[in-house]
Enzyme design. Structure first.
Site, PDB file in Angstrom:
ATOM      1  CE  LYS A  30       5.649  -9.268 -16.969  1.00  0.00           C
ATOM      2  NZ  LYS A  30       6.733  -8.579 -17.951  1.00  0.00           N
TER       3      LYS A  30
ATOM      4  CB  THR B 137      12.255  -6.728 -26.348  1.00  0.00           C
ATOM      5  OG1 THR B 137      10.845  -6.123 -25.999  1.00  0.00           O
ATOM      6  CG2 THR B 137      12.780  -6.902 -24.858  1.00  0.00           C
TER       7      THR B 137
ATOM      8  CG  ASN C 222       9.444 -11.496 -29.397  1.00  0.00           C
ATOM      9  OD1 ASN C 222      10.042 -10.378 -28.752  1.00  0.00           O
ATOM     10  ND2 ASN C 222       8.840 -11.345 -30.212  1.00  0.00           N
TER      11      ASN C 222
HETATM   12  P1  NAD Z   1       9.605 -16.359 -25.610  1.00  0.00           P
HETATM   13  O1  NAD Z   1       8.349 -17.159 -25.072  1.00  0.00           O
HETATM   14  O2  NAD Z   1       9.238 -15.878 -26.854  1.00  0.00           O
HETATM   15  O3  NAD Z   1      10.783 -17.007 -25.710  1.00  0.00           O
HETATM   16  C1  NAD Z   1      11.318 -17.686 -24.408  1.00  0.00           C
HETATM   17  C2  NAD Z   1      12.712 -18.438 -24.898  1.00  0.00           C
HETATM   18  O4  NAD Z   1      13.229 -18.971 -23.625  1.00  0.00           O
HETATM   19  C3  NAD Z   1      12.185 -19.474 -25.599  1.00  0.00           C
HETATM   20  O5  NAD Z   1      13.188 -20.026 -26.853  1.00  0.00           O
HETATM   21  C4  NAD Z   1      11.925 -20.887 -24.739  1.00  0.00           C
HETATM   22  O6  NAD Z   1      12.662 -22.081 -25.384  1.00  0.00           O
HETATM   23  C5  NAD Z   1      13.424 -20.121 -23.845  1.00  0.00           C
HETATM   24  N1  NAD Z   1      13.408 -20.988 -22.428  1.00  0.00           N
HETATM   25  C6  NAD Z   1      12.344 -21.214 -21.723  1.00  0.00           C
HETATM   26  N2  NAD Z   1      12.870 -21.909 -20.481  1.00  0.00           N
HETATM   27  C7  NAD Z   1      14.169 -22.070 -20.678  1.00  0.00           C
HETATM   28  C8  NAD Z   1      15.239 -22.665 -20.023  1.00  0.00           C
HETATM   29  N3  NAD Z   1      14.938 -23.114 -18.798  1.00  0.00           N
HETATM   30  N4  NAD Z   1      16.400 -22.440 -20.542  1.00  0.00           N
HETATM   31  C9  NAD Z   1      16.741 -21.766 -21.747  1.00  0.00           C
HETATM   32  N5  NAD Z   1      15.796 -21.481 -22.290  1.00  0.00           N
HETATM   33  C10 NAD Z   1      14.493 -21.208 -21.914  1.00  0.00           C
HETATM   34  O7  NAD Z   1       9.572 -15.019 -24.658  1.00  0.00           O
HETATM   35  P2  NAD Z   1      10.512 -13.739 -24.949  1.00  0.00           P
HETATM   36  O8  NAD Z   1       9.232 -12.741 -25.115  1.00  0.00           O
HETATM   37  O9  NAD Z   1      11.599 -13.901 -25.779  1.00  0.00           O
HETATM   38  O10 NAD Z   1      10.653 -13.416 -23.382  1.00  0.00           O
HETATM   39  C11 NAD Z   1      11.931 -13.837 -22.898  1.00  0.00           C
HETATM   40  C12 NAD Z   1      12.488 -12.936 -21.649  1.00  0.00           C
HETATM   41  O11 NAD Z   1      12.511 -11.617 -21.977  1.00  0.00           O
HETATM   42  C13 NAD Z   1      11.370 -13.034 -20.457  1.00  0.00           C
HETATM   43  O12 NAD Z   1      12.334 -12.804 -19.305  1.00  0.00           O
HETATM   44  C14 NAD Z   1      10.564 -11.757 -20.572  1.00  0.00           C
HETATM   45  O13 NAD Z   1      10.020 -11.402 -19.252  1.00  0.00           O
HETATM   46  C15 NAD Z   1      11.637 -10.920 -21.051  1.00  0.00           C
HETATM   47  N6  NAD Z   1      11.057  -9.732 -21.773  1.00  0.00           N
HETATM   48  C16 NAD Z   1      10.283  -9.745 -22.994  1.00  0.00           C
HETATM   49  C17 NAD Z   1       9.845  -8.525 -23.690  1.00  0.00           C
HETATM   50  C18 NAD Z   1       9.210  -8.840 -24.828  1.00  0.00           C
HETATM   51  O14 NAD Z   1       8.627  -7.959 -25.500  1.00  0.00           O
HETATM   52  N7  NAD Z   1       8.576 -10.049 -25.219  1.00  0.00           N
HETATM   53  C19 NAD Z   1      10.098  -7.490 -22.889  1.00  0.00           C
HETATM   54  C20 NAD Z   1      10.722  -7.248 -21.821  1.00  0.00           C
HETATM   55  C21 NAD Z   1      11.311  -8.538 -21.279  1.00  0.00           C
END
Ligand code: NAD
Length: 433
Positions: free
Chosen positions: A104, A188, A219
């Protein structure tokens, strides 16, 4: 809140290892990342100033294959957080049986304060600093919070420049027209949907009409919402970093809310009737504005933290009304909250399983790049579903066998796979397709 994410991760490891009488050497490898890299990333800002950012890459374990894991751009990023996230990747790739290890990385930065040009220069400089320790068979970054396909493409271009050769498999999550896999963006969220529906099937519960509240509409959150809605569940609340909406009768059209968020830059106020979304519809829909914290304590069947870690704590765990927690964010539940949930009979579908669809399709992307293949989206998603269902089955079996929580069962299952490979002296990477 007691302990950092990394301390919590290590405690989770110790608990699971106790069930397996894990070899001390493997246990030590799991407790200590193979390598931690700390880099300085100086960038010329648009106004001519030079700002220096801090970047990290943690390579936790490559027992099962090259290090694999996302890059996160966020003001809260620090070495401890990245270590925990890298460890969770090791457990995740082992659990879902893809031939990758865990890594990571990230930069401590608020990318929303940067222009597109600044973001690109930051990413290219970060790549120059990481170039000696990444590569298609060494360590393969991917998108995470606030990084996306464009960021991956910049990394690939910069890496090609440095090594004198285009190596598309150096990153996954690239734009589809540039060697990314069909289905990676959705993977995801859709994988999370497969996980919860498979568990409900094991529990003999009918998901139709179950209510769902999702924190985080990026996402991951948006594809999960679409998929669960299509499966007949009722999405009643959504939030992003600026606030959220709650419609007890159910949000009719997730894509209309997505379009509204796209237009206005925030989800708050996106009360949609048909394609018309505005605050005046709130009353007609019996809607309520809710904060991002409040979405977790609403009277629903399933809550989904899909933003950041440590959002379910000893403070709000007693207030949770849901029966199921689907962890799509990494590490959203503190140890104290986990204990409270166990006492209250709330089932947690753990992060290393629930959000593994992304890394499964990342593996498919890497595989297609390495073998010059291109797969159809339907094919990719059908294969991902099989991997996810197999992992759910494995966790379910271990939970019953050891009489432990799904989280502990997921760790036990992952550790068993790592142990098998660890005991094999040739340690050759396996091909599982
Ligand atoms: P992203 O940046 O696309 O979206 C994150 C979302 O969370 C946004 O809508 C943002 O506004 C919101 N957010 C941020 N801070 C916040 C808060 N304090 N309260 C409420 N909402 C808040 O990111 P993502 O890719 O959707 O990832 C989200 C989570 O999923 C992360 O923890 C990431 O590690 C995990 N994850 C993502 C993937 C992937 O393929 N993208 C895979 C495994 C895990």
């Amino acid at each position: 809140m007691a302990g950092t994410a990394w301390e919590r991760a290590k405690n989770q490891l110790k608990k699971a290892a106790g069930h397996l009488e894990l070899e001390p050497l493997l246990f030590a490898e799991m407790l200590h990342p193979d390598r931690t890299v700390n880099v300085s990333v100086p960038v010329v800002m648009d106004d001519g100033r030079v700002e220096v950012f801090e970047g990290y890459r943690v390579q936790h374990s490559n027992i099962l294959g090259p290090y694999k894991g996302g890059l996160r751009y966020h003001p809260r990023v620090n070495m401890g957080e990245v270590e925990a996230l890298a460890f969770w990747m090791t457990m995740k790739t082992a659990l879902v049986d893809v031939p990758f290890g865990g890594g990571k990385g990230g930069i401590t930065v608020d990318p929303k304060q940067l222009s597109e040009g600044e973001l690109e220069r930051l990413t290219r400089e970060f790549t120059r600093k990481l170039a000696p320790v990444i590569g298609p068979t060494l360590d393969i970054p991917a998108p995470d919070v606030n990084t996306n396909a464009n960021v991956m493409q910049w990394i690939r271009e910069e890496y090609a420049h440095i090594v004198g050769k285009d190596e598309p498999a150096v990153v996954t999550g690239k734009p589809v027209e540039r060697g990314g896999s069909e289905g990676r963006t959705e993977a995801t969220g859709l994988g999370g949907s497969v996980a919860v529906l498979s568990f409900l099937a094991h529990l003999g519960k009918n998901p139709a009409g179950m209510t769902v509240s999702i924190q985080g509409f990026g996402n991951v959150g948006r594809y999960l919402a679409e998929s669960l809605s299509a499966a007949g569940l009722k999405i009643v609340a959504l939030s992003d970093s600026k606030g959220g909406i709650y419609i007890p009768g159910g949000i009719e059209d997730i894509s209309a809310v997505e379009a509204c968020k796209e237009r206005s830059g925030k989800l708050a106020g996106c009360y949609c009737i048909g394609s018309v979304c505005d605050i005046y519809n709130k009353k007609k829909l019996d809607g309520q504005d809710v904060s991002s914290d409040e979405v977790l304590t609403l009277p629903v069947d399933i809550i989904v933290p899909a933003a950041l870690e440590d959002v379910l704590t000893e403070k709000n765990a007693p207030l949770i009304q849901a029966k199921y927690v689907l962890e799509l964010a990494n590490g959203p539940t503190t140890a104290e909250a986990d204990t409270i949930f166990a006492h209250r009979g709330i089932t947690v579908i753990p992060d290393i399983l629930a959000n593994a669809g992304g890394v499964v399709v990342s593996y498919f992307e890497w595989y297609q790049n390495m073998h010059g293949e291109r797969w159809e989206k339907a094919d990719v998603l059908a294969k991902m579903k099989k991997y996810m269902e197999a992992a759910v089955e494995n966790v379910w079996t271990h939970a019953r066998k050891h009489n432990v929580s799904l989280r502990e069962a997921a760790y036990i299952a992952g550790l068993e796979r790592l142990r098998k490979s660890f005991q094999n002296p040739s340690r050759s990477p396996r091909r599982v397709l």
